[in-house]
Motif scaffolding. Structure first.
Motif, PDB file in Angstrom:
ATOM      1  N   ALA A  70       0.865  -1.181   0.000  1.00 14.04           N
ATOM      2  CA  ALA A  70       0.000   0.000   0.000  1.00 14.04           C
ATOM      3  C   ALA A  70       0.897   1.224   0.000  1.00 14.04           C
ATOM      4  CB  ALA A  70      -0.908   0.006   1.221  1.00 14.04           C
ATOM      5  N   THR A  71       0.327   2.374  -0.358  1.00 16.98           N
ATOM      6  CA  THR A  71       1.133   3.585  -0.262  1.00 16.98           C
ATOM      7  C   THR A  71       1.526   3.765   1.194  1.00 16.98           C
ATOM      8  OG1 THR A  71      -0.909   4.852  -0.040  1.00 16.98           O
ATOM      9  CG2 THR A  71       0.111   4.779  -2.216  1.00 16.98           C
ATOM     10  N   PRO A  72       2.793   4.090   1.485  1.00 15.20           N
ATOM     11  CA  PRO A  72       3.245   4.200   2.875  1.00 15.20           C
ATOM     12  C   PRO A  72       2.797   5.514   3.503  1.00 15.20           C
ATOM     13  CG  PRO A  72       5.018   4.753   1.397  1.00 15.20           C
ATOM     14  CD  PRO A  72       3.855   4.347   0.523  1.00 15.20           C
ATOM     15  N   LEU A  73       1.623   5.966   3.144  1.00 15.00           N
ATOM     16  CA  LEU A  73       1.127   7.253   3.600  1.00 15.00           C
ATOM     17  C   LEU A  73      -0.360   7.307   3.307  1.00 15.00           C
ATOM     18  CD1 LEU A  73       1.155   9.386   0.652  1.00 15.00           C
ATOM     19  CD2 LEU A  73       3.224   8.030   0.798  1.00 15.00           C
ATOM     20  N   TYR A  74      -1.011   8.244   3.898  1.00 16.90           N
ATOM     21  CA  TYR A  74      -2.426   8.464   3.602  1.00 16.90           C
ATOM     22  C   TYR A  74      -2.560   9.661   2.666  1.00 16.90           C
ATOM     23  CZ  TYR A  74      -3.335   5.437   7.599  1.00 16.90           C
ATOM     24  OH  TYR A  74      -3.369   4.383   8.462  1.00 16.90           O
ATOM     25  N   HIS A  75      -3.551   9.589   1.784  1.00 15.31           N
ATOM     26  CA  HIS A  75      -3.907  10.739   0.971  1.00 15.31           C
ATOM     27  C   HIS A  75      -5.120  11.390   1.636  1.00 15.31           C
ATOM     28  CE1 HIS A  75      -1.405   9.669  -2.597  1.00 15.31           C
ATOM     29  NE2 HIS A  75      -1.479   8.498  -2.009  1.00 15.31           N
ATOM     30  N   SER A  76      -5.063  12.689   1.794  1.00 15.01           N
ATOM     31  CA  SER A  76      -6.130  13.394   2.495  1.00 15.01           C
ATOM     32  C   SER A  76      -6.754  14.442   1.574  1.00 15.01           C
ATOM     33  CB  SER A  76      -5.560  14.069   3.749  1.00 15.01           C
ATOM     34  OG  SER A  76      -6.590  14.699   4.477  1.00 15.01           O
ATOM     35  N   ALA A  77      -8.079  14.479   1.513  1.00 17.16           N
ATOM     36  CA  ALA A  77      -8.781  15.426   0.647  1.00 17.16           C
ATOM     37  C   ALA A  77      -8.662  16.842   1.197  1.00 17.16           C
ATOM     38  CB  ALA A  77     -10.243  15.033   0.523  1.00 17.16           C
ATOM     39  N   LYS A  78      -8.191  17.777   0.360  1.00 14.00           N
ATOM     40  CA  LYS A  78      -8.018  19.166   0.793  1.00 14.00           C
ATOM     41  C   LYS A  78      -9.340  19.919   0.818  1.00 14.00           C
ATOM     42  CE  LYS A  78      -4.675  21.527  -1.070  1.00 14.00           C
ATOM     43  NZ  LYS A  78      -3.778  22.066  -2.135  1.00 14.00           N
ATOM     44  N   ARG A  79     -10.325  19.418   0.079  1.00 12.12           N
ATOM     45  CA  ARG A  79     -11.654  20.033   0.089  1.00 12.12           C
ATOM     46  C   ARG A  79     -12.693  18.970  -0.217  1.00 12.12           C
ATOM     47  NH1 ARG A  79     -13.012  20.957  -5.358  1.00 12.12           N
ATOM     48  NH2 ARG A  79     -11.254  21.171  -6.807  1.00 12.12           N
ATOM     49  N   THR A 110     -22.569  -0.604  -2.856  1.00 12.96           N
ATOM     50  CA  THR A 110     -23.844  -0.679  -2.138  1.00 12.96           C
ATOM     51  C   THR A 110     -23.656  -0.055  -0.764  1.00 12.96           C
ATOM     52  OG1 THR A 110     -24.454  -2.722  -3.284  1.00 12.96           O
ATOM     53  CG2 THR A 110     -25.664  -2.186  -1.270  1.00 12.96           C
ATOM     54  N   THR A 111     -24.431   0.975  -0.465  1.00 12.74           N
ATOM     55  CA  THR A 111     -24.295   1.679   0.808  1.00 12.74           C
ATOM     56  C   THR A 111     -25.048   0.930   1.905  1.00 12.74           C
ATOM     57  OG1 THR A 111     -26.238   3.037   0.340  1.00 12.74           O
ATOM     58  CG2 THR A 111     -24.110   3.890  -0.384  1.00 12.74           C
ATOM     59  N   LEU A 112     -24.878   1.383   3.157  1.00  8.81           N
ATOM     60  CA  LEU A 112     -25.504   0.702   4.294  1.00  8.81           C
ATOM     61  C   LEU A 112     -27.030   0.727   4.230  1.00  8.81           C
ATOM     62  CD1 LEU A 112     -23.208   1.886   7.245  1.00  8.81           C
ATOM     63  CD2 LEU A 112     -23.255  -0.349   6.150  1.00  8.81           C
ATOM     64  N   ASP A 113     -27.585   1.739   3.546  1.00  5.70           N
ATOM     65  CA  ASP A 113     -29.058   1.794   3.442  1.00  5.70           C
ATOM     66  C   ASP A 113     -29.572   1.069   2.202  1.00  5.70           C
ATOM     67  OD1 ASP A 113     -28.243   3.493   1.476  1.00  5.70           O
ATOM     68  OD2 ASP A 113     -29.178   5.296   2.313  1.00  5.70           O
ATOM     69  N   GLY A 114     -28.682   0.325   1.529  1.00  5.18           N
ATOM     70  CA  GLY A 114     -29.120  -0.510   0.416  1.00  5.18           C
ATOM     71  C   GLY A 114     -29.083   0.153  -0.946  1.00  5.18           C
ATOM     72  N   LYS A 115     -28.685   1.397  -1.022  1.00  6.96           N
ATOM     73  CA  LYS A 115     -28.621   2.077  -2.314  1.00  6.96           C
ATOM     74  C   LYS A 115     -27.351   1.688  -3.064  1.00  6.96           C
ATOM     75  CE  LYS A 115     -31.201   6.184  -0.806  1.00  6.96           C
ATOM     76  NZ  LYS A 115     -31.141   7.655  -0.601  1.00  6.96           N
ATOM     77  N   THR A 116     -27.419   1.725  -4.391  1.00  2.68           N
ATOM     78  CA  THR A 116     -26.255   1.463  -5.230  1.00  2.68           C
ATOM     79  C   THR A 116     -25.811   2.777  -5.855  1.00  2.68           C
ATOM     80  OG1 THR A 116     -27.008  -0.783  -5.712  1.00  2.68           O
ATOM     81  CG2 THR A 116     -25.348   0.153  -7.181  1.00  2.68           C
ATOM     82  N   VAL A 117     -24.547   3.120  -5.639  1.00  3.58           N
ATOM     83  CA  VAL A 117     -24.035   4.400  -6.126  1.00  3.58           C
ATOM     84  C   VAL A 117     -22.764   4.170  -6.933  1.00  3.58           C
ATOM     85  CG1 VAL A 117     -25.027   5.712  -4.213  1.00  3.58           C
ATOM     86  CG2 VAL A 117     -22.718   4.793  -4.004  1.00  3.58           C
ATOM     87  N   ASP A 118     -22.507   5.059  -7.896  1.00  6.63           N
ATOM     88  CA  ASP A 118     -21.270   4.951  -8.673  1.00  6.63           C
ATOM     89  C   ASP A 118     -20.346   6.140  -8.429  1.00  6.63           C
ATOM     90  OD1 ASP A 118     -22.595   6.936  -9.993  1.00  6.63           O
ATOM     91  OD2 ASP A 118     -22.852   5.836 -11.869  1.00  6.63           O
ATOM     92  N   GLU A 119     -20.627   6.901  -7.355  1.00  4.19           N
ATOM     93  CA  GLU A 119     -19.725   7.950  -6.905  1.00  4.19           C
ATOM     94  C   GLU A 119     -19.975   8.195  -5.426  1.00  4.19           C
ATOM     95  OE1 GLU A 119     -20.625  11.170  -9.545  1.00  4.19           O
ATOM     96  OE2 GLU A 119     -22.324  11.850  -8.337  1.00  4.19           O
ATOM     97  N   LEU A 120     -18.913   8.649  -4.756  1.00  3.83           N
ATOM     98  CA  LEU A 120     -18.978   8.841  -3.308  1.00  3.83           C
ATOM     99  C   LEU A 120     -18.680  10.287  -2.958  1.00  3.83           C
ATOM    100  CD1 LEU A 120     -16.827   5.750  -2.238  1.00  3.83           C
ATOM    101  CD2 LEU A 120     -19.320   5.862  -2.290  1.00  3.83           C
ATOM    102  N   PHE A 121     -19.416  10.816  -1.991  1.00  2.00           N
ATOM    103  CA  PHE A 121     -19.094  12.138  -1.470  1.00  2.00           C
ATOM    104  C   PHE A 121     -17.948  11.985  -0.481  1.00  2.00           C
ATOM    105  CE2 PHE A 121     -19.747  15.279   2.016  1.00  2.00           C
ATOM    106  CZ  PHE A 121     -19.348  16.402   1.308  1.00  2.00           C
ATOM    107  N   VAL A 122     -16.867  12.733  -0.699  1.00  2.00           N
ATOM    108  CA  VAL A 122     -15.677  12.667   0.157  1.00  2.00           C
ATOM    109  C   VAL A 122     -15.515  14.006   0.860  1.00  2.00           C
ATOM    110  CG1 VAL A 122     -13.182  12.283   0.223  1.00  2.00           C
ATOM    111  CG2 VAL A 122     -14.592  11.039  -1.439  1.00  2.00           C
ATOM    112  N   PRO A 123     -15.854  14.102   2.147  1.00  2.00           N
ATOM    113  CA  PRO A 123     -15.707  15.368   2.868  1.00  2.00           C
ATOM    114  C   PRO A 123     -14.238  15.767   3.010  1.00  2.00           C
ATOM    115  CG  PRO A 123     -17.128  13.823   4.055  1.00  2.00           C
ATOM    116  CD  PRO A 123     -16.450  13.048   2.986  1.00  2.00           C
TER     117      PRO A 123
END
Length: 475
Positions: free
Chosen positions: A318-327, A338-351
């Motif tokens: 694995a990368t020997p580091l974490y990548h962190s979202a700046k925004r 498949t999310t915990l509420d059963g929905k199927t998504v092809d993109e994720l919101f990354v805070p």
């Protein structure tokens, strides 16, 4: 935190939005204090791009072609020493030690025009070698690791270097003082290499001809190119010095452990070892001796064995580091989730601030990409067309649809150097020696990178001593 191995998501993290998903502050700060501002400490933005621009030519195919004879000079020394050790019959030898010594001498001669090791049995270990070899374990020592992650971000950049040094000297912490001494040795050797290179360049052709590598080494070309570069592209000498420890650290352990893994696997698969030996011998017979760059690169079974090992058993899972979202970001994926509420998504919101753990191994061994035999070591898969799913996945790696050497602007700059190094060493070793498993069971441990030891191995401090004994005999 997100655990990521989906190819489309990896493309966005490492390529398309690489300046949004930045490496952890801890990783960059540690590299800066350890190596100086080399490639591993300037992983983002224009600064990193400028360094790579100056270094890229020395890792080109054209330059590697010229360095191949230097690689062979080092490999012949290794062959001579091993031949002397097994001349009276089969002998158990710690091949990890020899692969480490060889890898350092290869980067020393071809990288810096400098010899670290005569590769003779019983030769004293160069202090630089000891420093580089022990550095990773010390940086990841329990107390140091905690300090890196919690304390370092709070005190990084506080005071002058002289003040920081005084604080380190004052703290009654042996592990920290050991790390300080390793870094001092590495830095002082790097300064010596740069000064000798500059002196040779001022002496012109005569000075270069007297150097190990005859002036074709990376450092000679880098310093000369830096002197000729425009003002905005020129690197300060401190960054030139930092590249030495950075490139050595990146090249030595990774390549030596990859070579050790290949030898271990070949010892467990004698039929593969015999087939590869036959291919090498036929090529060497046809060439009348050592193989040139093109011939080495075109040996199909050699290439298959190396590719398959680098797919499954490369040293950094694995990368020997974490990548962190700046925004806040939207991260698309190629395989719907498949999310915990059963929905199927092809993109994720990354805070903003979300950390990404990028699993290179998972991508390299994903059965959805590589097929149902993805977890099997099968060199033959590279001798016929790969499944359509491999090309369709669009894995963003720079090497054979794999993530072994990463991708994007921060991909491994020396991946071709590493492949040539492995093939040169293997071409000589397998032509001359047979490798069989030791009675000691070899286990592979994660120490920041994957390294071998044995169940019986024990070092003075109670940890497992790194080693890989194999039975070696003349072929």
């Amino acid at each position: 935190m997100l655990y990521v191995y989906d190819p489309k998501a990896l493309h966005h993290i490492l390529v398309k939005d690489q300046y949004i998903y930045e490496e952890s502050v801890d990783f960059i700060q540690t590299n800066d204090l350890t190596f100086g501002k080399g490639l591993l400490a300037t992983l983002v933005g224009e600064h990193h791009r400028k360094q790579r621009k100056l270094l890229n030519p020395v890792f080109s195919t054209a330059h590697l072609r010229e360095m191949t004879p230097i690689f062979y000079e080092v490999a012949h020394k290794l062959r001579k020493t091993l031949t002397e050790q097994v001349s009276q019959g089969e002998k158990e030898i710690d091949m990890l030690s020899w692969m480490g010594r060889t890898a350092l001498e290869l980067i020393g001669q071809s990288g810096y025009g400098y010899s670290f090791d005569s590769l003779e049995e019983g030769a004293p270990e160069h202090p630089f070698a000891a420093g580089i070899k022990n550095l990773l374990g010390n940086i990841n020592d329990g107390g140091i690791l905690v300090a890196r992650m919690i304390v370092l971000p709070l005190v990084y950049g506080v005071g002058t270097p002289k003040f920081q040094r005084a604080v380190v000297n004052m703290l009654p912490w042996k592990a920290l003082h050991d790390l300080r001494d390793m870094i001092d040795t590495i830095h002082n050797t790097s300064v010596e290499i740069v000064n000798k290179t500059k002196q040779a360049l001022t002496e012109g052709k005569a000075g270069s001809e007297q150097r190990v590598g005859r002036g074709k080494d990376i450092m000679s070309i880098l310093i000369k190119a830096n002197m000729e570069a425009s003002e905005e592209d020129r690197l300060p000498e401190s960054e030139i010095i930092a590249q030495i420890s950075t490139l050595t650290f990146a090249a030595m352990d990774t390549t030596s452990n990859a070579l050790s893994r290949i030898l271990h696997i070949l010892s467990l698969h004698p039929e593969v070892q015999d087939r590869l030996r036959q291919e090498i011998r036929e090529a060497r017979s046809k060439a009348g001796g050592d193989l040139d760059y093109e011939t080495l690169s075109s040996l199909p079974y050699m290439d298959a064995v190396c590719r398959e090992t680098l797919r499954m058993y490369f040293v950094a899972h694995a990368t020997p580091l974490y990548h962190s979202a700046k925004r806040d970001m939207i991260l698309p994926v190629s395989t719907p989730v498949t999310t915990l509420d059963g929905k199927t998504v092809d993109e994720l919101f990354v805070p903003k601030g979300t950390k990404m753990f990028v699993s290179l191994l998972h991508c390299n061994t994903d059965p959805e990409i590589w097929g149902p035999d993805a977890s099997e070591w099968k060199p033959e898969r590279w001798l016929s067309p790969l499944p359509d799913t491999v090309a369709e996945a669009r894995v963003p790696g720079i090497y054979s649809h794999m993530m072994t050497f990463l991708g994007g602007g921060r991909a491994c700059i020396g991946f071709k150097f590493s492949q040539l190094e492995m093939k040169v060493v293997l071409s000589l070793l397998l032509d001359n020696f047979k490798f069989a498993p030791s009675e000691q069971k070899i286990i592979w441990r994660w120490n920041g990178i994957v390294q071998p030891t044995t169940e019986q191995a024990q070092s003075p401090n109670g940890d497992k001593k790194l080693q890989m004994p194999l039975k070696v005999s003349l072929a």
